[in-house]
Design a protein around this motif. Structure first.
Motif, short mmCIF file in Angstrom:
data_model
loop_
_atom_site.label_atom_id
_atom_site.label_comp_id
_atom_site.label_asym_id
_atom_site.label_seq_id
_atom_site.Cartn_x
_atom_site.Cartn_y
_atom_site.Cartn_z
N ASP A 63 37.00 40.10 49.16
CA ASP A 63 36.91 40.60 47.80
C ASP A 63 36.69 42.10 47.83
O ASP A 63 35.92 42.61 48.65
CB ASP A 63 35.76 39.94 47.05
CG ASP A 63 36.02 38.48 46.74
OD1 ASP A 63 37.17 38.14 46.40
OD2 ASP A 63 35.08 37.67 46.83
N GLU A 74 35.83 42.92 42.15
CA GLU A 74 35.26 41.57 42.01
C GLU A 74 33.77 41.59 41.67
O GLU A 74 33.23 40.60 41.23
CB GLU A 74 35.51 40.74 43.27
CG GLU A 74 36.93 40.24 43.38
CD GLU A 74 37.30 39.32 42.23
OE1 GLU A 74 36.82 38.18 42.17
OE2 GLU A 74 38.09 39.76 41.36
N LYS A 87 42.24 43.37 43.41
CA LYS A 87 40.94 42.74 43.61
C LYS A 87 40.58 42.37 45.03
O LYS A 87 39.43 42.07 45.31
CB LYS A 87 40.79 41.53 42.71
CG LYS A 87 41.80 40.43 42.92
CD LYS A 87 41.69 39.42 41.81
CE LYS A 87 41.81 38.01 42.29
NZ LYS A 87 41.53 37.04 41.26
#
Length: 171
Positions: free
Chosen positions: A96, A100, A156
């Motif tokens: 991530d 995120e 992301k």
């Protein structure tokens, strides 16, 4: 490294002569075994920070694990990866990215960055969660002697390929 429930293990096994799938927890490792049952996959239960690789590998892969490495252990973790790689080997990872963090209950004000995760049973667990920025992570790994290519994907995720420092005297 940190194979968890084996989401990536079967895909890796389909492309490799052999795979060593390592995780600290028995329950996810059992799920990984059932997902990626193959004669050329070896499953090992071990602490990611204490594991000593029995051999050297062409590739070390970890998916959504780097964010759980406490900042104070990052250098040691990358030293373990370097020790596991054969000459010319590479570490490949996905995790991530910073975007995120907006989806998590983040506690960045602590000595070790953390997030609170709500599990399916409704319980809440605090976990180490470091949302690495590609530029900052590149700088940190460069300072450790690694060559890296890290980028953001789909706004992301971060994906990276890292090569360890070369031993003194090698070209």
């Amino acid at each position: 490294m940190a194979c968890g429930t084996g989401q990536w293990t079967a895909m890796l096994a389909a492309r490799a002569r052999s795979v060593t799938a390592v995780d600290a927890a028995a329950e996810p490792l059992a799920l990984a075994r059932s997902r990626a049952a193959s004669a050329h996959v070896r499953f090992v239960q071990a602490d990611m920070f204490a594991w000593q690789p029995p051999r050297r590998y062409d590739t070390v892969f970890f998916g959504f694990w780097l964010s759980h490495v406490p900042p104070g252990r990052l250098s040691d973790f990358w030293n373990t990866i370097a020790a596991a790689l054969a000459p010319g080997g590479k570490a490949i990872f996905i995790d991530d990215g910073p975007a995120e963090a907006a989806r998590e209950e983040v506690h960045a004000d602590r000595s070790v960055p953390a997030a609170v995760r709500r599990l399916d049973d409704g319980s809440r667990d605090r976990i180490v969660e470091v949302f690495h920025d590609p530029r900052t992570l590149t700088d940190e790994l460069t300072a450790l002697g690694w060559s890296t290519r890290i980028r953001t994907v789909a706004g992301k995720f971060i994906v990276g390929i890292a090569e360890p420092p070369r031993p003194n005297g090698s070209a």
